[in-house]
Design a protein around this motif. Structure first.
Motif, short mmCIF file in Angstrom:
data_model
loop_
_atom_site.label_atom_id
_atom_site.label_comp_id
_atom_site.label_asym_id
_atom_site.label_seq_id
_atom_site.Cartn_x
_atom_site.Cartn_y
_atom_site.Cartn_z
N ARG A 71 1.42 -1.32 7.73
CA ARG A 71 2.44 -0.31 7.98
C ARG A 71 3.75 -0.78 7.34
O ARG A 71 4.11 -1.95 7.47
N ARG A 73 2.59 6.92 -1.70
CA ARG A 73 2.57 6.60 -0.27
C ARG A 73 3.66 7.35 0.52
O ARG A 73 3.48 7.72 1.65
N PRO A 105 -0.08 13.22 10.54
CA PRO A 105 0.11 12.52 9.26
C PRO A 105 1.56 12.63 8.82
O PRO A 105 2.28 13.55 9.20
N GLN A 148 -0.21 4.74 7.16
CA GLN A 148 -0.89 5.09 8.39
C GLN A 148 0.00 4.86 9.63
O GLN A 148 0.81 3.94 9.65
N TYR A 154 -1.88 8.88 -0.39
CA TYR A 154 -2.40 8.13 0.76
C TYR A 154 -1.20 7.71 1.59
O TYR A 154 -0.55 6.70 1.32
N GLY A 185 3.42 9.77 15.34
CA GLY A 185 3.06 9.44 13.96
C GLY A 185 4.34 9.18 13.18
O GLY A 185 5.45 9.24 13.69
N GLU A 197 -4.14 -1.39 2.48
CA GLU A 197 -4.22 -0.03 3.01
C GLU A 197 -3.90 0.03 4.49
O GLU A 197 -3.43 1.04 5.00
N ARG A 198 -4.16 -1.03 5.23
CA ARG A 198 -3.99 -1.01 6.68
C ARG A 198 -2.58 -1.41 7.13
O ARG A 198 -2.25 -1.26 8.30
N GLU A 202 -1.44 2.98 16.13
CA GLU A 202 -2.34 3.56 17.13
C GLU A 202 -1.71 3.57 18.52
O GLU A 202 -2.06 4.40 19.36
#
Length: 487
Positions: A251, A183, A139, A121, A118, A391, A248-249, A124
């Protein structure tokens, strides 16, 4: 009838023959050997080829080795050296690899159908984007390269593998993927760092956002006998923020040297009273990871048995400290590069700005902060720009020179990798859409030419790595692709 005189170029005096050779390209010299036996012998003379090799390719490792080793040693293999380098740059000039290798990478879910990968992330929005929102986020790549060594999750073996690109030999990394969530992995200074998390959340913030304990494990990579490599565990430490684990959210972006590890954490503000997208929780931590330790905090959740040789935090920077140093990101980040200097004395944070206040091309600013937090900091304009943020793979890209690119070209650049001043690879989007989709080109610069070819092999993660011998990337089929220019 008079006997015809020989005008064979191979029979010319050596000084005249040398003058002719200097006007020929290396590939033309190789083709001249096909004319006759006499030409083959004349154009294969090491005493001529070695000076020409130095003349055409002074930057190569082969030429540098000639300058440091005995001349007699290279006279015997001067022909093979010249042909090897000339062949390599012939393929680079054409923009076509001599061979292509592909290795299938592990999927997000393992054989047990439980998540094993995973990636962190991407943001945005980012100031180093052609628009306010990141239009095409890639990704983060799950492979890492340093000095002919690559580490990647092999789908064939279902383990992390270290491969030597010189010999193609593979060695297993002693880290169990099954039962963990990886990660990020990174190889730097012959030290492999794996950032990973517990698969089960020990706390849920809401129905969809769980909190997982995060750790980092390091491994020393050392060369053994007969071109073998040894991967030995060094230590492990827990990644925490004031006792609040990463979710999870969140950075987080990190870097390491052989002795220290630094991590920048950016967490959305979860307070019911101060929730504000423009005021995330930001922090920066530095660990001393220089000592070998058998302590594993993943087996000691309470942290009560940590010995003196375990990795420890040596510096903490909160949002107020980051504000003081001028590197607080807030809700519209510029952050695009995090490094530790070679002497492990400072942290370098590079911010990439899409445009200058007075107008002009994009630019990057690097802020150097003492590793301990005490002492002056240095903020400087790099007079160059990193590619736009597409990304987290963009965090590994190299600097671009504004002298070579227009602002329009910069806005379509994805990644760049260089090998000194003589070779440059750039992956970028074409200006026009095709069937409503973006098409990707690969540009290869060498000192005397530039070639642009349409590329689909490196469009998976938007990351390039390599040198004059090879170029690495990932395609959309989750395959690691290696362009070989040397063999």
């Amino acid at each position: 009838m008079p006997t015809p005189q020989s005008h064979d170029v191979a029979l010319l005096p050596s000084d005249i023959f040398w003058m002719i050779m200097t006007y020929l390209e290396p590939s033309e010299i190789v083709r001249c050997r096909r004319v006759s036996r006499a030409w083959n012998e004349a154009f294969s003379n090491p005493s001529i080829l070695l000076p020409l090799l130095k003349r055409h390719f002074p930057w190569t490792k082969e030429v540098k080795s000639i300058n440091t080793e005995s001349n007699n040693q290279h006279q015997s293999n001067g022909l093979s050296l010249f042909d090897k380098v000339a062949s390599r740059y012939m393929y680079l000039e054409r923009g076509k690899p001599r061979s292509i290798q592909k290795y299938r990478l592990c999927n997000n879910f393992g054989r047990t159908e439980k998540r094993e990968w995973y990636e962190v992330q991407p943001w945005e929005s980012h100031s180093a984007s052609s628009r306010a929102l990141v239009e095409r986020p890639f990704p983060e790549a799950r492979w890492t390269v340093e000095n002919n060594l690559i580490v990647f999750p092999s789908a064939e073996h279902e383990v992390l593998v270290l491969m030597d690109l010189e010999t193609d030999r593979k060695f297993m990394v002693p880290f169990i993927i099954c039962g963990n969530i990886i990660r990020r992995i990174r190889l730097e200074k012959r030290l492999l760092v794996i950032e990973w998390a517990d698969p089960k959340a020990f706390h849920w913030l809401n129905d969809s956002d769980g909190v997982h304990r995060h750790f980092a494990s390091s491994f020393d990579v050392t060369k053994g006998v007969n071109d073998s490599w040894s991967i030995t565990p060094r230590n492990e430490w827990k990644i925490m923020f004031l006792g609040h684990p990463l979710s999870e959210r969140d950075r987080f972006f990190s870097a390491h040297s052989n002795t220290h590890y630094v991590i920048y954490i950016w967490q959305p503000n979860r307070s019911l009273y101060t929730a504000d997208e423009d005021a995330p929780i930001e922090s920066l931590f530095v660990w001393d990871i220089s000592k070998t330790s058998s302590y594993r905090p993943s087996l000691d959740p309470a942290g009560r048995n940590a010995p003196d040789d375990a990795p420890c935090i040596v510096s903490r920077f909160g949002f107020q400290d980051l504000e003081f140093f001028g590197v607080r990101q807030r809700g519209y980040p510029n952050f695009q590069r995090l490094e530790i200097t070679k002497n492990s004395q400072a942290i370098e944070i590079t911010e990439n700005f899409g445009s200058r206040p007075e107008g002009g091309l994009p630019h990057a600013i690097t802020t150097s902060i003492p590793l301990t937090g005490y002492g002056p900091h240095w903020r400087r304009d790099r007079q160059r720009a990193l590619p736009p943020y597409w990304g987290n793979s963009s965090l590994h890209s190299e600097f671009m020179s504004p002298d070579d690119f227009s602002e329009d070209f910069w806005s379509r650049a994805i990644s760049q990798v260089t090998d000194g001043d003589h070779l440059r690879f750039v992956l970028h989007f074409q200006q026009m859409l095709r069937m409503g989709k973006r098409v990707t080109d690969l540009i290869i610069w060498i000192p005397w030419s530039k070639v642009t070819i349409e590329n689909v092999d490196f469009t998976g993660q938007g990351k390039l790595a390599g040198c004059e011998k090879y170029l690495l990337g990932e395609n959309k089929s989750r395959e690691l692709v290696i362009y070989r220019f040397d063999r």
